[in-house]
Motif scaffolding. Sequence first.
Motif, PDB file in Angstrom:
ATOM      1  N   GLN A  33      34.329  27.684  43.582  1.00 29.33           N
ATOM      2  CA  GLN A  33      35.385  27.653  42.563  1.00 29.33           C
ATOM      3  C   GLN A  33      34.810  27.555  41.158  1.00 29.33           C
ATOM      4  O   GLN A  33      35.328  28.182  40.226  1.00 29.33           O
ATOM      5  CB  GLN A  33      36.339  26.483  42.825  1.00 29.33           C
ATOM      6  CG  GLN A  33      37.176  26.672  44.067  1.00 29.33           C
ATOM      7  CD  GLN A  33      37.821  25.380  44.549  1.00 29.33           C
ATOM      8  OE1 GLN A  33      37.603  24.302  44.007  1.00 29.33           O
ATOM      9  NE2 GLN A  33      38.613  25.495  45.611  1.00 29.33           N
ATOM     10  N   HIS A  35      31.841  28.645  40.048  1.00 27.85           N
ATOM     11  CA  HIS A  35      30.920  29.691  39.582  1.00 27.85           C
ATOM     12  C   HIS A  35      31.259  31.116  40.004  1.00 27.85           C
ATOM     13  O   HIS A  35      30.588  32.048  39.569  1.00 27.85           O
ATOM     14  CB  HIS A  35      29.501  29.345  40.043  1.00 27.85           C
ATOM     15  CG  HIS A  35      29.022  28.033  39.521  1.00 27.85           C
ATOM     16  ND1 HIS A  35      28.823  27.794  38.179  1.00 27.85           N
ATOM     17  CD2 HIS A  35      28.731  26.875  40.161  1.00 27.85           C
ATOM     18  CE1 HIS A  35      28.404  26.542  38.014  1.00 27.85           C
ATOM     19  NE2 HIS A  35      28.353  25.963  39.194  1.00 27.85           N
ATOM     20  N   TRP A  36      32.262  31.325  40.838  1.00 28.76           N
ATOM     21  CA  TRP A  36      32.554  32.677  41.328  1.00 28.76           C
ATOM     22  C   TRP A  36      32.778  33.676  40.197  1.00 28.76           C
ATOM     23  O   TRP A  36      32.178  34.748  40.178  1.00 28.76           O
ATOM     24  CB  TRP A  36      33.761  32.678  42.270  1.00 28.76           C
ATOM     25  CG  TRP A  36      34.255  34.088  42.531  1.00 28.76           C
ATOM     26  CD1 TRP A  36      35.321  34.699  41.959  1.00 28.76           C
ATOM     27  CD2 TRP A  36      33.650  35.055  43.387  1.00 28.76           C
ATOM     28  NE1 TRP A  36      35.447  35.989  42.422  1.00 28.76           N
ATOM     29  CE2 TRP A  36      34.417  36.238  43.299  1.00 28.76           C
ATOM     30  CE3 TRP A  36      32.547  35.044  44.229  1.00 28.76           C
ATOM     31  CZ2 TRP A  36      34.114  37.378  44.013  1.00 28.76           C
ATOM     32  CZ3 TRP A  36      32.248  36.200  44.947  1.00 28.76           C
ATOM     33  CH2 TRP A  36      33.020  37.345  44.827  1.00 28.76           C
ATOM     34  N   ASP A  37      33.661  33.354  39.255  1.00 26.73           N
ATOM     35  CA  ASP A  37      34.013  34.329  38.214  1.00 26.73           C
ATOM     36  C   ASP A  37      32.792  34.798  37.434  1.00 26.73           C
ATOM     37  O   ASP A  37      32.620  35.998  37.188  1.00 26.73           O
ATOM     38  CB  ASP A  37      35.046  33.742  37.241  1.00 26.73           C
ATOM     39  CG  ASP A  37      36.415  33.576  37.877  1.00 26.73           C
ATOM     40  OD1 ASP A  37      36.667  34.198  38.928  1.00 26.73           O
ATOM     41  OD2 ASP A  37      37.227  32.808  37.329  1.00 26.73           O
ATOM     42  N   GLU A  38      31.936  33.868  37.056  1.00 28.13           N
ATOM     43  CA  GLU A  38      30.760  34.219  36.260  1.00 28.13           C
ATOM     44  C   GLU A  38      29.761  35.051  37.059  1.00 28.13           C
ATOM     45  O   GLU A  38      29.249  36.066  36.565  1.00 28.13           O
ATOM     46  CB  GLU A  38      30.091  32.932  35.758  1.00 28.13           C
ATOM     47  CG  GLU A  38      28.913  33.195  34.854  1.00 28.13           C
ATOM     48  CD  GLU A  38      28.318  31.909  34.309  1.00 28.13           C
ATOM     49  OE1 GLU A  38      27.154  31.966  33.902  1.00 28.13           O
ATOM     50  OE2 GLU A  38      29.001  30.862  34.294  1.00 28.13           O
ATOM     51  N   TYR A  40      30.380  36.847  39.736  1.00 25.20           N
ATOM     52  CA  TYR A  40      31.008  38.148  40.020  1.00 25.20           C
ATOM     53  C   TYR A  40      30.869  39.089  38.816  1.00 25.20           C
ATOM     54  O   TYR A  40      30.533  40.264  38.973  1.00 25.20           O
ATOM     55  CB  TYR A  40      32.483  37.961  40.373  1.00 25.20           C
ATOM     56  CG  TYR A  40      33.212  39.277  40.487  1.00 25.20           C
ATOM     57  CD1 TYR A  40      33.154  40.021  41.655  1.00 25.20           C
ATOM     58  CD2 TYR A  40      33.923  39.798  39.398  1.00 25.20           C
ATOM     59  CE1 TYR A  40      33.797  41.245  41.752  1.00 25.20           C
ATOM     60  CE2 TYR A  40      34.558  41.014  39.497  1.00 25.20           C
ATOM     61  CZ  TYR A  40      34.494  41.745  40.665  1.00 25.20           C
ATOM     62  OH  TYR A  40      35.109  42.964  40.746  1.00 25.20           O
ATOM     63  N   ARG A  41      31.154  38.586  37.604  1.00 13.85           N
ATOM     64  CA  ARG A  41      31.051  39.425  36.395  1.00 13.85           C
ATOM     65  C   ARG A  41      29.644  39.993  36.241  1.00 13.85           C
ATOM     66  O   ARG A  41      29.458  41.172  35.924  1.00 13.85           O
ATOM     67  CB  ARG A  41      31.426  38.631  35.149  1.00 13.85           C
ATOM     68  CG  ARG A  41      32.904  38.572  34.867  1.00 13.85           C
ATOM     69  CD  ARG A  41      33.209  38.062  33.466  1.00 13.85           C
ATOM     70  NE  ARG A  41      32.607  36.779  33.189  1.00 13.85           N
ATOM     71  CZ  ARG A  41      33.174  35.601  33.454  1.00 13.85           C
ATOM     72  NH1 ARG A  41      34.360  35.563  34.013  1.00 13.85           N
ATOM     73  NH2 ARG A  41      32.550  34.479  33.160  1.00 13.85           N
ATOM     74  N   GLU A  53      32.286  42.742  44.813  1.00 11.40           N
ATOM     75  CA  GLU A  53      33.001  41.796  45.682  1.00 11.40           C
ATOM     76  C   GLU A  53      32.125  41.425  46.887  1.00 11.40           C
ATOM     77  O   GLU A  53      31.976  40.241  47.211  1.00 11.40           O
ATOM     78  CB  GLU A  53      34.311  42.436  46.147  1.00 11.40           C
ATOM     79  CG  GLU A  53      35.303  41.481  46.724  1.00 11.40           C
ATOM     80  CD  GLU A  53      36.125  40.748  45.669  1.00 11.40           C
ATOM     81  OE1 GLU A  53      36.476  39.602  45.967  1.00 11.40           O
ATOM     82  OE2 GLU A  53      36.386  41.302  44.589  1.00 11.40           O
TER      83      GLU A  53
END
Length: 199
Positions: A33, A35-38, A40-41, A53
């Motif tokens: 939760q 670190h996923w967004d960073e 993934y980008r 993905e």
Amino acid sequence: MAITRPPDVGGRTDGEVIGASRGEPERFAEIFQRHWDEIYRYIAQRLGPESAEDVGAETFAVAFRGRQRYDQTRNDARPWLYGIATNLIRQHWRVERRHRRLLARADAQAAGESFDQASDERLTAQRLAPRIASALARLSAAERDLLLLIAWADLTYEEAAQALDVPPGTVGSRLYRIRRKLRRSLGDTNPLRLPEVDA
């Protein structure tokens, strides 16, 4: 653009959460939760959204399986996660390169360009001006990895050293050589002072 680090959940550092997840595996979800967004980008910038993905999911799966070896004194897991992601990106490129060779051998539809050219074009289309992309193409894969961890992932020298498992001094000296190479490729223009190009 500086990355804002996610706040600690309940005041716990990443190291503490990963340590706790050794006995309570479900606790590792907090790392996902945070670190996923960073992560993934970063992967999407390197590979495109089609592959990001899967490679992102594999990054966290590898991290979960390797959590027993994580140094809990490291409060921020980002360098560790970036290192895993960088290795998986390299593997992805190797698999894609091998796949293209097999297609060519089977006399299937020939890929009109090498894998490295396709990767550089993807980088160009997404983020970089053509002159800079051309200069990046002349760097080795290891040099590109280091430069993009600093430039896109906004890691410090120490964090990049952790991600690539090299001494911090090595990061500084490699970056110095990379900048000199880029300057020469760009006709002695400082790449850090080139105007931004709208995406």
